[in-house]
Design a protein around this motif. Structure first.
Motif, short mmCIF file in Angstrom:
data_model
loop_
_atom_site.label_atom_id
_atom_site.label_comp_id
_atom_site.label_asym_id
_atom_site.label_seq_id
_atom_site.Cartn_x
_atom_site.Cartn_y
_atom_site.Cartn_z
N LEU A 259 20.87 -5.10 -8.52
CA LEU A 259 19.82 -4.48 -9.30
C LEU A 259 19.67 -5.19 -10.64
N PRO A 260 18.46 -5.29 -11.19
CA PRO A 260 18.27 -5.97 -12.46
C PRO A 260 18.84 -5.21 -13.65
N ASP A 261 19.10 -3.91 -13.50
CA ASP A 261 19.60 -3.09 -14.60
C ASP A 261 20.31 -1.90 -13.99
N ASP A 262 21.04 -1.16 -14.81
CA ASP A 262 21.70 0.04 -14.31
C ASP A 262 20.65 1.02 -13.81
N LEU A 263 21.06 1.90 -12.90
CA LEU A 263 20.12 2.81 -12.26
C LEU A 263 20.66 4.23 -12.33
N THR A 264 19.87 5.12 -12.90
CA THR A 264 20.19 6.54 -12.95
C THR A 264 18.97 7.30 -12.47
N ILE A 265 19.18 8.23 -11.56
CA ILE A 265 18.10 9.08 -11.06
C ILE A 265 18.65 10.50 -10.96
N LEU B 42 15.10 1.80 -12.38
CA LEU B 42 14.23 2.06 -11.23
C LEU B 42 12.95 1.25 -11.33
N THR B 43 12.32 1.24 -12.49
CA THR B 43 11.06 0.52 -12.64
C THR B 43 11.28 -0.99 -12.77
N ASP B 44 12.46 -1.41 -13.23
CA ASP B 44 12.76 -2.84 -13.24
C ASP B 44 12.90 -3.36 -11.81
N ALA B 45 13.51 -2.55 -10.93
CA ALA B 45 13.69 -2.94 -9.53
C ALA B 45 12.40 -2.80 -8.73
N GLN B 46 11.56 -1.83 -9.09
CA GLN B 46 10.31 -1.55 -8.38
C GLN B 46 9.19 -1.42 -9.41
N PRO B 47 8.67 -2.54 -9.93
CA PRO B 47 7.67 -2.48 -11.01
C PRO B 47 6.45 -1.62 -10.70
N GLU B 48 6.08 -1.48 -9.43
CA GLU B 48 4.92 -0.65 -9.09
C GLU B 48 5.15 0.83 -9.43
N LEU B 49 6.42 1.22 -9.63
CA LEU B 49 6.72 2.61 -9.97
C LEU B 49 6.58 2.89 -11.46
N LEU C 98 14.82 7.27 -3.54
CA LEU C 98 14.41 6.41 -4.67
C LEU C 98 15.45 5.33 -4.94
N ALA C 99 16.73 5.69 -4.87
CA ALA C 99 17.79 4.70 -5.09
C ALA C 99 17.77 3.65 -3.99
N ASN C 100 17.58 4.06 -2.75
CA ASN C 100 17.51 3.10 -1.64
C ASN C 100 16.32 2.17 -1.80
N ARG C 101 15.20 2.71 -2.27
CA ARG C 101 14.01 1.89 -2.49
C ARG C 101 14.29 0.83 -3.56
N ALA C 102 14.99 1.23 -4.63
CA ALA C 102 15.30 0.29 -5.71
C ALA C 102 16.19 -0.85 -5.22
N GLY C 103 17.09 -0.54 -4.30
CA GLY C 103 18.00 -1.57 -3.79
C GLY C 103 17.60 -2.12 -2.44
#
Length: 190
Positions: free
Chosen positions: A172-178, A131-138, A161-166
């Protein structure tokens, strides 16, 4: 019965070896988790996996908790994961302490256990660094908390949050789990 176990982990590394290592961590925690406190389960997993982690040269960040549904109390261990936001219904953030080292860093690590009780409207978000790799401001937890709309359900928050990351449409730069846990607000009739 009456309890929910929550585990989010991330193996440092990529590919099949990282996936197999995470599957092994999951299997160990599932085997011991229901009979032990979160701290004892993580301690057991760390000891059991020490050789595998040393041979692989890898380590695992982990957030592992048990939620008692009757008391709404979450007992947890944060083994170097850190990607956790607990927001009270009034918007304040609560620090999730204590923290420990990731599994595989120091074989003698003693994991401490924290606890937090959910009040109506409180929510917990546990996520991977995807999540933070895709959205560094988070990386700023206050910025992430500002996106957690109080009127939304847990699944709506996770989806947003997932939609924001993508949002850019690329990979995505890395796997995403939320994972989002939310205690519903008290009804106005109470």
């Amino acid at each position: 019965p009456g309890a929910l176990s929550l585990t989010v982990g991330d193996v440092i590394g990529k590919g099949m070896s990282a996936a197999l290592l995470m599957a092994t961590v999951r299997a160990v925690l599932r085997a011991v988790g229901s009979q032990h406190t979160p701290a004892a389960a993580v301690q057991f997993a760390a000891r059991a996996l020490d050789g595998d982690l040393a041979r692989s040269g890898s380590f695992v960040t982990l957030f592992h908790g048990h939620l008692d549904m009757a008391t709404a109390t979450l007992r947890f261990v944060d083994a170097g994961h850190g990607h956790v936001v607990f927001r009270r219904a009034d918007g304040t953030l609560e620090e999730m302490q204590p923290w420990g080292l990731p599994l595989g860093v120091l074989s003698e690590e003693q994991y401490g256990e924290g606890a937090v009780t959910f009040e109506p409207g409180d929510l917990l978000v546990v996520y991977s660094d995807g999540l933070t790799d895709a959205q560094p401001e988070l990386r700023n937890k206050e910025a992430l908390a500002a996106l957690l709309e109080p009127g939304k359900t847990a699944s709506e928050i996770a989806e947003a949050l997932a939609n924001r990351a993508g949002a850019d449409g690329g990979p995505l730069p890395d796997d995403l789990t939320i994972v989002v846990l939310r205690r519903p607000p008290a009804s106005k009739s109470e």
